[in-house]
Motif scaffolding. Sequence first.
Motif, mmCIF file in Angstrom:
data_model
loop_
_atom_site.group_PDB
_atom_site.id
_atom_site.type_symbol
_atom_site.label_atom_id
_atom_site.label_comp_id
_atom_site.label_asym_id
_atom_site.label_seq_id
_atom_site.Cartn_x
_atom_site.Cartn_y
_atom_site.Cartn_z
ATOM 1 N N ASN A 212 -12.035 6.370 11.900
ATOM 2 C CA ASN A 212 -13.118 7.355 11.764
ATOM 3 C C ASN A 212 -14.457 6.765 12.190
ATOM 4 O O ASN A 212 -15.248 7.424 12.862
ATOM 5 C CB ASN A 212 -13.188 7.865 10.322
ATOM 6 N N PRO B 198 2.231 6.834 11.996
ATOM 7 C CA PRO B 198 1.298 7.536 11.100
ATOM 8 C C PRO B 198 0.882 6.708 9.874
ATOM 9 O O PRO B 198 -0.245 6.793 9.415
ATOM 10 C CB PRO B 198 2.088 8.779 10.674
ATOM 11 N N GLN C 72 -6.340 10.165 17.301
ATOM 12 C CA GLN C 72 -5.089 9.527 16.889
ATOM 13 C C GLN C 72 -3.879 10.125 17.604
ATOM 14 O O GLN C 72 -3.759 11.336 17.701
ATOM 15 C CB GLN C 72 -4.884 9.708 15.382
ATOM 16 N N PRO D 115 7.686 12.314 17.512
ATOM 17 C CA PRO D 115 6.919 12.245 16.273
ATOM 18 C C PRO D 115 5.592 12.988 16.378
ATOM 19 O O PRO D 115 5.024 13.091 17.464
ATOM 20 C CB PRO D 115 6.666 10.746 16.095
ATOM 21 N N CYS D 116 5.097 13.505 15.273
ATOM 22 C CA CYS D 116 3.778 14.141 15.236
ATOM 23 C C CYS D 116 3.189 13.938 13.833
ATOM 24 O O CYS D 116 3.892 13.485 12.936
ATOM 25 C CB CYS D 116 3.882 15.617 15.605
ATOM 26 N N PRO D 117 1.887 14.258 13.630
ATOM 27 C CA PRO D 117 1.230 13.874 12.373
ATOM 28 C C PRO D 117 1.780 14.545 11.106
ATOM 29 O O PRO D 117 1.736 13.959 10.050
ATOM 30 C CB PRO D 117 -0.230 14.271 12.583
ATOM 31 N N PRO E 68 0.220 9.855 17.163
ATOM 32 C CA PRO E 68 1.304 9.253 16.378
ATOM 33 C C PRO E 68 2.483 8.849 17.266
ATOM 34 O O PRO E 68 2.722 9.465 18.297
ATOM 35 C CB PRO E 68 1.716 10.374 15.431
ATOM 36 N N CYS E 69 3.203 7.816 16.845
ATOM 37 C CA CYS E 69 4.427 7.410 17.548
ATOM 38 C C CYS E 69 5.390 6.810 16.525
ATOM 39 O O CYS E 69 5.004 6.571 15.387
ATOM 40 C CB CYS E 69 4.106 6.445 18.683
ATOM 41 N N PRO E 70 6.666 6.567 16.911
ATOM 42 C CA PRO E 70 7.670 6.195 15.894
ATOM 43 C C PRO E 70 7.431 4.860 15.189
ATOM 44 O O PRO E 70 7.805 4.712 14.039
ATOM 45 C CB PRO E 70 8.986 6.139 16.680
ATOM 46 N N SER F 296 6.546 6.744 -4.111
ATOM 47 C CA SER F 296 5.159 7.110 -4.407
ATOM 48 C C SER F 296 4.296 7.252 -3.167
ATOM 49 O O SER F 296 4.486 6.565 -2.185
ATOM 50 C CB SER F 296 4.511 6.032 -5.267
ATOM 51 N N HIS G 71 7.120 15.053 11.626
ATOM 52 C CA HIS G 71 6.578 13.824 11.046
ATOM 53 C C HIS G 71 7.714 12.800 10.967
ATOM 54 O O HIS G 71 8.841 13.172 10.641
ATOM 55 C CB HIS G 71 6.038 14.131 9.645
ATOM 56 N N PRO G 72 7.415 11.516 11.250
ATOM 57 C CA PRO G 72 8.482 10.503 11.238
ATOM 58 C C PRO G 72 9.276 10.469 9.923
ATOM 59 O O PRO G 72 10.486 10.225 9.941
ATOM 60 C CB PRO G 72 7.724 9.184 11.434
ATOM 61 N N ASP H 164 -4.619 5.341 -5.489
ATOM 62 C CA ASP H 164 -5.782 4.489 -5.228
ATOM 63 C C ASP H 164 -7.067 5.317 -5.197
ATOM 64 O O ASP H 164 -8.095 4.902 -5.726
ATOM 65 C CB ASP H 164 -5.626 3.763 -3.876
ATOM 66 N N ASN I 106 -7.440 -1.806 3.576
ATOM 67 C CA ASN I 106 -7.152 -2.676 2.440
ATOM 68 C C ASN I 106 -6.742 -4.041 3.005
ATOM 69 O O ASN I 106 -5.696 -4.156 3.616
ATOM 70 C CB ASN I 106 -6.004 -2.062 1.634
ATOM 71 N N GLU J 132 6.108 2.404 -12.679
ATOM 72 C CA GLU J 132 6.127 1.763 -11.373
ATOM 73 C C GLU J 132 5.144 0.607 -11.378
ATOM 74 O O GLU J 132 4.020 0.741 -11.833
ATOM 75 C CB GLU J 132 5.732 2.783 -10.308
ATOM 76 N N SER K 180 1.174 6.080 -2.721
ATOM 77 C CA SER K 180 0.264 5.185 -3.439
ATOM 78 C C SER K 180 -1.191 5.407 -3.071
ATOM 79 O O SER K 180 -2.083 5.200 -3.888
ATOM 80 C CB SER K 180 0.619 3.738 -3.152
ATOM 81 N N THR L 152 0.810 -1.223 0.000
ATOM 82 C CA THR L 152 0.000 0.000 0.000
ATOM 83 C C THR L 152 0.841 1.270 0.000
ATOM 84 O O THR L 152 0.436 2.277 -0.545
ATOM 85 C CB THR L 152 -0.993 0.041 1.188
ATOM 86 N N ALA L 153 2.046 1.225 0.556
ATOM 87 C CA ALA L 153 2.822 2.467 0.662
ATOM 88 C C ALA L 153 3.983 2.557 -0.322
ATOM 89 O O ALA L 153 4.687 3.557 -0.350
ATOM 90 C CB ALA L 153 3.334 2.641 2.080
ATOM 91 N N GLY L 154 4.180 1.540 -1.166
ATOM 92 C CA GLY L 154 5.244 1.605 -2.164
ATOM 93 C C GLY L 154 6.617 1.289 -1.590
ATOM 94 O O GLY L 154 6.732 0.695 -0.512
ATOM 95 N N ARG M 207 3.092 -2.409 -9.193
ATOM 96 C CA ARG M 207 2.613 -2.742 -7.848
ATOM 97 C C ARG M 207 1.787 -4.003 -7.922
ATOM 98 O O ARG M 207 0.928 -4.120 -8.791
ATOM 99 C CB ARG M 207 1.737 -1.609 -7.327
ATOM 100 N N GLU N 78 -7.501 4.205 8.522
ATOM 101 C CA GLU N 78 -8.252 5.449 8.676
ATOM 102 C C GLU N 78 -9.779 5.255 8.706
ATOM 103 O O GLU N 78 -10.466 5.848 9.540
ATOM 104 C CB GLU N 78 -7.867 6.399 7.535
ATOM 105 N N GLU N 79 -10.282 4.418 7.805
ATOM 106 C CA GLU N 79 -11.746 4.192 7.776
ATOM 107 C C GLU N 79 -12.223 3.667 9.124
ATOM 108 O O GLU N 79 -13.226 4.131 9.677
ATOM 109 C CB GLU N 79 -12.114 3.166 6.694
#
Lengths: 290, 290
Positions: free
Chosen positions: A135, A124, A141, B143-145, A143-145, B79, B123-124, B85, A186, B240, B81, A76-78, B242, A131-132
């Motif tokens: 919500n 994050p 939320q 870390p933060c969002p 965030p942490c490392p 990317s 952000h991380p 999507d 996903n 790319e 991604s 999902t994140a490449g 996937r 996320e779905e």
Amino acid sequence: MTQNNLLNDIQNATPLPLTQGVKIAYQGIRGANSFEAAGKLFPNGELVARHTFEDVFKAVESGECDYGVLPVENSTAGSVSAVYDLILRYRFYIVKALPMAIDYCLAGLRQSELSDIENVISHPQALSQCEEYINKMGFEQIPCPNTAVAARDTARKKCLNIAAICSYKAAEEYELKVLDEHLQDNPYNATRFIVISKRLYIDENANKVSLCFSLPHVTGALFKMLKRFDALGLNLTKIESRPIAGKDFEYLFYLDFSGNVRSDGVTELLCRLDEELPEFSFLGNYAEDI
Amino acid sequence: MTQNNLLNDIQNATPLPLTQGVKIAYQGIRGANSFEAAGKLFPNGELVARHTFEDVFKAVESGECDYGVLPVENSTAGSVSAVYDLILRYRFYIVKALPMAIDYCLAGLRQSELSDIENVISHPQALSQCEEYINKMGFEQIPCPNTAVAARDTARKKCLNIAAICSYKAAEEYELKVLDEHLQDNPYNATRFIVISKRLYIDENANKVSLCFSLPHVTGALFKMLKRFDALGLNLTKIESRPIAGKDFEYLFYLDFSGNVRSDGVTELLCRLDEELPEFSFLGNYAEDI
């Protein structure tokens, strides 16, 4: 690397030695996805935690650890491009790979119930992959490392209304209760982990080859390159382009194909490319469940 | 999408209308990189902050905003991604693009000096992009969002020993003092932002085409595909692959090439691919500084 060097390297590469008692560096803490992957790849290895990706390379470079385990691709994140950059910088090889499904659960204190939870803590990327769900549940939320730190911190904070989004392994590691399951939006969420080594090893059952090379940004350059792989009947399993730092008209390509480097014509093709291209790196030929 | 639909869509597409007074949704808060990119892309637009990537799509879908601005590619992190999507899911188009250099500074309170700083918040991904610097300085990481939230929180916390790693724009937005500059390990750190739209617009000076399609995982499938682009003299600027969720032997490809969809043979090629391939999406033909 000159043609002769590459040819010698490939011809002299031995299979991966027995892995009894080896030391394996991974990035993160116990319960992290890399920790889990390292355990699957080396069931008899001693796992050594390191803070950053580069610390894993340093542990292998210094000889303190035999191999390192790192993520390179997430469905999902490449790509995790930083890892590729480090492989090139340290001139390491890929000697094994493992695609692993990443399944997230909601993990809280033993005394918590799902209805107690108001805040979720995680990396994050994991938060965005769920996320779905977050919500829908109306959670705040935090965030942490990384996801294993999320589990550890949830255990330490001792708050009934906080839960971690983490792997089942991390929940178990930090003695948390699984309050909800399969949180990711996903359902197919896999990460590919690789084993890095200072020395090139080529296993008997090696079925994947990884290359990295640059091409001038001229019409058809990539096509002409792929034509040579096609002529040998080789099947690409990954291709990715990335602009090169400061070079506006050149691209770096990461390319994987199925096969063994010692089969007909392949060593020859790689040696030719190594001669012809300004930048060419043979990253390894290794076993991976496809 | 059938051949006729795609042909009609391309033939009927008008240039991007004048952007005076348009409403632009972006993800994050004031000072975020997407906020900065949206301001450059639409100097006369009204910028509207949204919480998530999908909230940006929803704002455009509902008609509340005219366009959305989102990151799709980072030269160091690869990317984004999730954005691709969402484009496919919402059947939106790319109507403009902007590559933007991302330069990080260390931003603290006006009363702070560099020697006061002990903790850095960001952000991380930004933290990992500045890892060498952070280690050299011996800072603790929080870390933060996102990087703009880092700047806002630094301003709110009012601690002399905390600084944000953020853009110069974010530092300015939250009235922080720049304590150190150009923190990223890799000096070339650019992110590509795109403008998404519900309707297809094709600008007069459109010079880039984006496609997404699936191919069966058979030997030479990608090569045969690229052969058809090569025959028209088209130059790929991004490719790319996937793996597709749950389909082990199929791959999804993201492909960009330089050119205009209305030039000789290009519309025809795209209509043929649209007919032949099980999944094919024309994502847009737009202007981008290359």
